[in-house]
Design an enzyme around this catalytic site. Structure first.
Site: not given
Ligand code: OSB
Ligand code: MG
Length: 371
Positions: A138, A164, A166, A191, A216, A241, A265, A293
């Site tokens: 991510s 992925k 953001k 995402d 996402e 999510d 998660k 994550g």
């Molecule tokens: O939406 O998946 C998410 C990190 C913090 C809060 C929300 C998210 C995330 C990530 C990071 O996308 C995932 C990771 O590398 O741990």
């Molecule tokens: Mg997410």
């Protein structure tokens, strides 16, 4: 067997990230993490609470976790005899919300159970469908598109199987177009962390041009119905999510066709028992899942690896190498990724890694022993 938790030790640690992580709700430079150590018969099990530093992803944050665990969760777990960790979540199910606080405690008792049985955690939770888990990364919002392209390049050469990125209003269609031009063949997804509404429907439709694996959580953190409306208008599969906090939510989302994929998660759903139920609902409905994550330390990361061995975790998740986050992790060896973009599932007891207790104790900000 019977597990009687005789002591619970809470630790609040602080770990600086090697690079800030930006989502549509803000930037994180360092993590404040609460660890749960649960002790029975002199054996310790460990859990990690996955809440962020602010109540922006969900309502929980490091500051809400501490009193919640001390005042509400620990008293219901301490000196209670559990047949198995599967019974822990039910003891705190009367607490509304606060899934991450409850989940950190629950995960510690699963780890404890597996250590008492001297078996790997993946076995205790009923996993073991794979010996290697497929990994993606991510990548947060960057200061420039060039920086993003560079980061993607680096992660692909490390072997990661999917990227992925953001997105948020102002950092979406044009940025994804540049990424696609440069990397036409990669498995790519975006995402949004709830940054859009149905008013953006026409804008979001432009994403279909980029054959993303999925988008996402485009809409509100607690929404299912609008996602169903959006999904009907999009070719790109929606992955949920934030909206999925329980197996019941998963059932409702699937019934309403609010998405085609679910990110599971551990903390968001309150621990392994509920994560397994979400998994089972998805599997029965042919909905593939992957493990999300929350910028976890090695303990949460190791728990995510165990979770990812359940059969329906067929898509690459956001579980990646420790060194992407930390100069030094609290487990040894750190989590590493093979050149094929996989993590080898450890076979040792519990979550399968050793704790670097000297380093861990050196980053503790506060500690509470509950007997
Ligand atoms: O939406 O998946 C998410 C990190 C913090 C809060 C929300 C998210 C995330 C990530 C990071 O996308 C995932 C990771 O590398 O741990
Ligand atoms: Mg997410």
């Amino acid at each position: 067997m019977g597990i009687r938790v005789e002591r619970i030790i809470l630790r609040h640690i602080r770990m600086p990230l090697v690079h800030f992580f930006e989502t549509s709700f803000g930037r994180t430079f360092e993590r404040d993490i609460i660890l749960v150590e649960a002790v029975a018969d002199g054996v310790s099990g460990w859990g990690e609470v996955t809440a962020g530093e602010n109540p922006f992803y969900n309502e929980e944050w490091t500051g809400s976790i501490w009193p919640l665990l001390i005042d509400y969760v620990a008293p219901r777990i301490l000196h209670h005899t559990f047949e198995s960790a599967a019974g822990v979540a039910a003891r705190t199910a009367h607490i509304r919300g606060h899934n991450m606080a409850r989940g950190g405690m629950e995960a510690a008792v699963w780890d404890l159970e597996s250590r008492l049985k001297n078996e790997p955690l993946w076995k205790t939770i009923g996993g073991g469908a794979r010996k290697e888990i497929p990994c993606g990364v991510s990548i947060g919002i960057q200061d420039s598109v060039e920086q993003l392209l560079e980061k993607i390049e680096r992660e692909l050469s490390a072997g990661y199987q999917r990227i992925k990125m953001k997105i948020k209003p102002g950092w979406d269609v044009d940025v994804i177009r540049r990424v696609r031009e440069r990397f036409p063949e990669i498995k790519l997804m975006a995402d949004a962390n709830s940054a859009y509404t149905l008013n953006d429907l026409d804008h979001l439709k432009k994403l279909d041009e980029f054959y993303l694996m999925m988008i996402e959580q485009p809409l509100a953190h607690d929404d299912i119905i609008d996602h169903a409306v959006l999904q009907a208008a999009l070719e790109t599969p929606i992955c949920l999510d934030e909206s999925i906090r329980s197996a019941h939510h998963a059932e409702q989302a699937i019934r309403l066709k609010a998405g085609q994929i679910i990110n599971i998660k551990l903390g968001r759903v309150g621990g392994f028992a509920e994560a397994k139920r979400v998994h089972d609902v998805c599997e029965a409905n042919l909905i593939p899942v992957w493990c999300g994550g929350m910028l976890e330390s090695g303990i949460g990361r190791a728990h995510n690896i165990a979770l990812s061995t359940l059969p329906d975790f067929v898509l690459p998740g956001d579980v990646s190498a420790s060194k992407r986050y930390w100069k030094q992790d609290i487990i040894t060896p750190p989590v590493e990724v093979t050149p094929d973009g996989t993590i080898l599932v450890p076979d040792g007891p519990g979550f399968g890694f050793d704790l670097d207790l000297d380093y861990l104790e050196s980053i503790v900000l506060r500690c509470e022993r509950l007997e």
